[in-house]
Design a protein around this motif. Structure first.
Motif, mmCIF file in Angstrom:
data_model
loop_
_atom_site.group_PDB
_atom_site.id
_atom_site.type_symbol
_atom_site.label_atom_id
_atom_site.label_comp_id
_atom_site.label_asym_id
_atom_site.label_seq_id
_atom_site.Cartn_x
_atom_site.Cartn_y
_atom_site.Cartn_z
ATOM 1 N N ALA A 16 26.844 -18.156 41.931
ATOM 2 C CA ALA A 16 25.513 -18.285 41.333
ATOM 3 C C ALA A 16 24.866 -16.916 41.184
ATOM 4 N N GLU A 17 24.996 -16.054 42.190
ATOM 5 C CA GLU A 17 24.445 -14.704 42.113
ATOM 6 C C GLU A 17 25.136 -13.903 41.015
ATOM 7 N N ARG A 19 26.539 -15.082 38.270
ATOM 8 C CA ARG A 19 26.057 -15.575 36.974
ATOM 9 C C ARG A 19 24.657 -15.045 36.671
ATOM 10 N N ARG A 20 23.809 -14.981 37.698
ATOM 11 C CA ARG A 20 22.442 -14.478 37.507
ATOM 12 C C ARG A 20 22.481 -13.006 37.105
ATOM 13 N N ARG A 23 23.873 -12.654 33.535
ATOM 14 C CA ARG A 23 22.866 -13.064 32.551
ATOM 15 C C ARG A 23 21.797 -11.977 32.400
ATOM 16 N N SER A 24 21.363 -11.417 33.508
ATOM 17 C CA SER A 24 20.369 -10.354 33.483
ATOM 18 C C SER A 24 20.906 -9.135 32.736
#
Length: 65
Positions: A16-17, A19-20, A23-24
Motif C-alpha cells: 500500500a505504501e 502504491r501511494r 502514485r505521488s
C-alpha cells in the motif's frame, strides 16, 4: 500461523505504501510536464509576438525608405 499473519499484514502495508509513493511520483511528474508545456506555449506565443513586431517594423522602415 501468527507469524504468517503478521508477515502478510506487513506485506500488505508495504505494498500500500509503495502504491501511494508511486502514485505521488506519477502526479509529481505530470505536474512538471504540464508546467513545462505551459511555459513552452508562453515562450512560443512571445516569439510569435516578437516576430510580428519585427515584421511590422521592417514594413514601416520599407515604407519610409
Amino acid at each position: 500461523m501468527g507469524n504468517e499473519c503478521r508477515l502478510e499484514e506487513e506485506r500488505a502495508r508495504i505494498e500500500a505504501e509503495y502504491r501511494r509513493v508511486l502514485r505521488s511520483s506519477v502526479e509529481f511528474e505530470k505536474r512538471i510536464r504540464d508546467r513545462w508545456r505551459q511555459k513552452s506555449r508562453e515562450k512560443n506565443r512571445r516569439i510569435s509576438e516578437l516576430e510580428r513586431q519585427v515584421a511590422d517594423l521592417k514594413r514601416r522602415l520599407d515604407e519610409q525608405g
